[in-house]
Design an enzyme around this catalytic site. Structure first.
Site, mmCIF file in Angstrom:
data_model
loop_
_atom_site.group_PDB
_atom_site.id
_atom_site.type_symbol
_atom_site.label_atom_id
_atom_site.label_comp_id
_atom_site.label_asym_id
_atom_site.label_seq_id
_atom_site.Cartn_x
_atom_site.Cartn_y
_atom_site.Cartn_z
ATOM 1 N N TYR A 143 2.498 4.329 12.652
ATOM 2 C CA TYR A 143 1.713 3.026 12.975
ATOM 3 C C TYR A 143 2.508 2.200 14.000
ATOM 4 C CZ TYR A 143 -2.308 4.039 10.450
ATOM 5 O OH TYR A 143 -3.615 4.390 9.956
ATOM 6 N N ASP B 185 -2.609 -2.994 1.273
ATOM 7 C CA ASP B 185 -2.518 -1.681 2.281
ATOM 8 C C ASP B 185 -0.980 -1.297 2.546
ATOM 9 O OD1 ASP B 185 -4.496 -0.449 4.215
ATOM 10 O OD2 ASP B 185 -2.961 -0.766 5.451
ATOM 11 N N ARG C 114 -15.177 -0.650 0.591
ATOM 12 C CA ARG C 114 -16.387 -1.053 1.231
ATOM 13 C C ARG C 114 -17.630 -0.476 0.413
ATOM 14 N NH1 ARG C 114 -14.651 -0.223 6.922
ATOM 15 N NH2 ARG C 114 -13.461 1.447 5.648
ATOM 16 N N ARG D 120 -8.896 4.787 -2.593
ATOM 17 C CA ARG D 120 -9.761 3.814 -2.093
ATOM 18 C C ARG D 120 -10.789 3.325 -3.200
ATOM 19 N NH1 ARG D 120 -9.137 2.748 3.505
ATOM 20 N NH2 ARG D 120 -7.267 3.455 3.968
ATOM 21 N N ARG E 167 -15.642 -9.974 0.149
ATOM 22 C CA ARG E 167 -15.289 -9.712 1.679
ATOM 23 C C ARG E 167 -16.173 -10.505 2.446
ATOM 24 N NH1 ARG E 167 -13.662 -8.667 4.821
ATOM 25 N NH2 ARG E 167 -13.162 -6.865 5.789
HETATM 26 O O1 CP3 Z 1 -7.004 2.924 -2.709
HETATM 27 C C1 CP3 Z 1 -7.341 1.869 -3.081
HETATM 28 O O2 CP3 Z 1 -8.166 1.229 -3.544
HETATM 29 C C2 CP3 Z 1 -5.993 0.822 -2.992
HETATM 30 C C3 CP3 Z 1 -6.083 0.128 -1.491
HETATM 31 C C4 CP3 Z 1 -5.875 0.863 -0.194
HETATM 32 C C5 CP3 Z 1 -6.238 0.384 1.050
HETATM 33 N N1 CP3 Z 1 -5.565 1.174 1.835
HETATM 34 C C6 CP3 Z 1 -7.147 -0.579 1.145
HETATM 35 C C7 CP3 Z 1 -8.052 -0.610 2.500
HETATM 36 C C8 CP3 Z 1 -4.483 1.819 0.096
HETATM 37 C C9 CP3 Z 1 -3.982 2.639 -1.023
HETATM 38 C C10 CP3 Z 1 -4.671 1.992 1.527
HETATM 39 C C11 CP3 Z 1 -3.873 3.090 2.105
HETATM 40 C C12 CP3 Z 1 -3.950 3.308 3.356
HETATM 41 N N2 CP3 Z 1 -4.030 2.429 4.471
HETATM 42 C C13 CP3 Z 1 -3.634 4.640 4.118
HETATM 43 C C14 CP3 Z 1 -2.954 5.954 3.286
HETATM 44 C C15 CP3 Z 1 -4.316 6.663 2.957
HETATM 45 C C16 CP3 Z 1 -5.267 7.296 3.934
HETATM 46 O O3 CP3 Z 1 -6.477 6.525 3.807
HETATM 47 O O4 CP3 Z 1 -4.867 7.932 4.590
HETATM 48 C C17 CP3 Z 1 -3.770 4.306 5.736
HETATM 49 C C18 CP3 Z 1 -3.566 5.393 6.575
HETATM 50 C C19 CP3 Z 1 -4.082 2.937 5.569
HETATM 51 C C20 CP3 Z 1 -4.248 2.032 6.694
HETATM 52 C C21 CP3 Z 1 -5.385 1.587 7.056
HETATM 53 N N3 CP3 Z 1 -6.188 0.350 6.380
HETATM 54 C C22 CP3 Z 1 -6.614 2.208 7.928
HETATM 55 C C23 CP3 Z 1 -6.895 3.132 8.909
HETATM 56 C C24 CP3 Z 1 -7.914 1.143 7.631
HETATM 57 C C25 CP3 Z 1 -9.180 0.928 8.323
HETATM 58 C C26 CP3 Z 1 -10.064 2.181 8.166
HETATM 59 C C27 CP3 Z 1 -10.573 2.135 6.586
HETATM 60 O O5 CP3 Z 1 -10.599 3.090 5.880
HETATM 61 O O6 CP3 Z 1 -11.252 1.134 6.158
HETATM 62 C C28 CP3 Z 1 -7.333 0.260 6.655
HETATM 63 C C29 CP3 Z 1 -7.948 -1.065 6.047
HETATM 64 C C30 CP3 Z 1 -8.268 -0.874 4.582
HETATM 65 N N4 CP3 Z 1 -7.337 -0.779 3.908
HETATM 66 C C31 CP3 Z 1 -9.617 -1.223 4.167
HETATM 67 C C32 CP3 Z 1 -9.165 -1.253 2.566
HETATM 68 C C33 CP3 Z 1 -10.283 -1.572 1.447
HETATM 69 C C34 CP3 Z 1 -10.706 -1.833 4.781
HETATM 70 C C35 CP3 Z 1 -10.799 -3.391 5.041
HETATM 71 C C36 CP3 Z 1 -12.079 -3.954 4.999
HETATM 72 O O7 CP3 Z 1 -12.242 -4.299 3.635
HETATM 73 O O8 CP3 Z 1 -12.839 -3.928 5.882
#
Ligand code: CP3
Length: 370
Positions: free
Chosen positions: A169, A94, A49, A45, A58
């Protein structure tokens, strides 16, 4: 197709003859367990944010628009590369991006919310296995754009959700703490559970292979929710489908010098690490609930490891960060270790602390090469 690990080894041999090329990047050498002058690092990640430049973008574009617009996805992917100097980039996207094309709409608020859940054989039957070139061309375009923008020393990681985590999911409809519905399906209707996992595996296999064909230099699967399973249930419901995806990726990309490292993020995996020997991966990513030296024991000689600093350590002061980083480096060993956090960076992490970590890992792991 021959043993996919042999394919990676053959690729390694080929890269030796193109020294200085993209195959020679520190991160890729560490994935292949070749000698390195220091431990490479990237951060799960790393685009997100906690970065002010991400929040600025964003404010103008919502999350899914950012994922679906190649120029935006490319720019956001590059942000942490510029600010932190990490050794690999991960495509901004994502794991739930392929769902709409399977037939299930998804929104992020910011946690994911699915338009409906999959609970029955009839629900599974109508799920589609999309062609990624038709359903998510913007992901492949973002990858092509990034390969032009990124320096050769910073390889691009493509990724997807592992089948069990995708299925979780689809069944739950959102992140939860209980996960009672996915478990109900596994134990009450295992035939339907397997049918769902199969569709997820086929979707993800095609999706990841297409990313590699578009230029991704490593293929990563996130199996965040496999940690819900007992070792026995992991072997039944998660492991065979991970193997299926990685084998599909290896097969689809074995020709034309496209064999890339396959990274499996396993999270809290102590109970079934030994099973990871058989999933056809190159690298296993771990969280902080296990020491890397112990993990290597269970994983055997052929796999590299990635991880595993507790992301919350970055909320502490400089000395705490460097001391914990030094410990991870010591346990990770000198070959076949890619430094990372054990899970995604926390949104309230000071960006300076992430930068400090990247610099500290470079310094602490630099080995005398004279
Ligand atoms: O790593 C990176 O920089 C690449 C981008 C990436 C995102 N999500 C961006 C994202 C990657 C590799 C993921 C993987 C992901 N997404 C996982 C597996 C890894 C982990 O964290 O366990 C899972 C379970 C998700 C599902 C998901 N997407 C959740 C639970 C959430 C919300 C909670 C959170 O951490 O923000 C997201 C949204 C998300 N995915 C955001 C980002 C940058 C936030 C969105 C925003 O900008 O508001």
């Amino acid at each position: 197709v021959a043993d996919p690990n042999a394919v990676v080894a053959a690729d390694a041999a080929r890269s030796a003859s193109t020294a200085g090329g993209a195959d020679d990047a520190l991160f890729l050498r560490a994935c292949r367990r070749e000698p390195v002058e220091r431990t490479p690092i990237w951060i799960m990640r790393q685009a997100g944010r906690y970065l002010p430049e991400y929040r600025t973008l964003r404010d103008k574009y919502d999350f899914l628009t950012s994922c679906r617009t190649p120029e935006l996805a490319c720019e956001i992917t590059l942000q942490p590369v510029r600010r932190l100097g990490v050794d690999a980039a991960i495509l901004f996207s994502d794991i739930l991006v392929p769902l709409p094309a399977m037939g299930i709409g998804v929104e992020f608020t910011p946690g994911p919310q699915l338009e409906r859940t999959i609970r029955s054989a009839a629900d599974v039957a109508v799920l589609r296995v999309p062609d990624p070139h038709e359903s998510t061309p913007y992901v492949l375009d973002a990858i092509r754009l990034l390969r032009r923008e990124l320096p050769q020393s910073v390889p691009l990681i493509g990724f997807a959700g592992a089948p069990f985590t995708m299925a979780t999911y689809l069944v739950e409809g959102r992140g939860t703490k209980q996960f009672s519905e996915i478990k109900r399906l596994l134990f009450n209707d295992p035939i339907t559970a397997h049918a769902l996992l199969e569709k997820c595996a086929d979707t993800v296999g095609r999706y990841l292979a297409a990313q590699v064909e578009a230029g991704a230099q490593a293929a990563m699967l996130f199996d965040t929710w496999a940690s819900l399973l007992s070792p026995t249930d992991y072997r039944e419901f998660a492991m065979p489908y991970v193997t299926r995806v990685f084998t599909a990726v290896a097969r689809a990309t074995a020709t034309g010098g496209l064999a890339v490292p396959r990274i499996y993020y396993a999270g809290n995996a102590a109970g079934w690490l030994d099973a990871c020997r058989a999933i056809d991966a190159t690298v296993v990513g771990l969280d902080w609930r296990i020491d890397l030296d112990r993990a290597r024991n269970d994983l055997g000689e052929t796999l590299a490891v990635q991880g595993n600093l507790d992301p919350a350590v970055l909320l502490g002061p400089r000395l705490t960060i460097t001391a914990h980083a030094a410990e991870v480096i010591r346990r990770g060993g000198t070959t076949g270790h890619i430094f990372n956090l054990g899970h995604g960076i926390l949104p309230d992490t000071p960006p300076d602390h992430a930068r400090l970590l990247v610099d500290a890992v470079a310094e602490l792991s630099a080995r005398a090469t004279a």
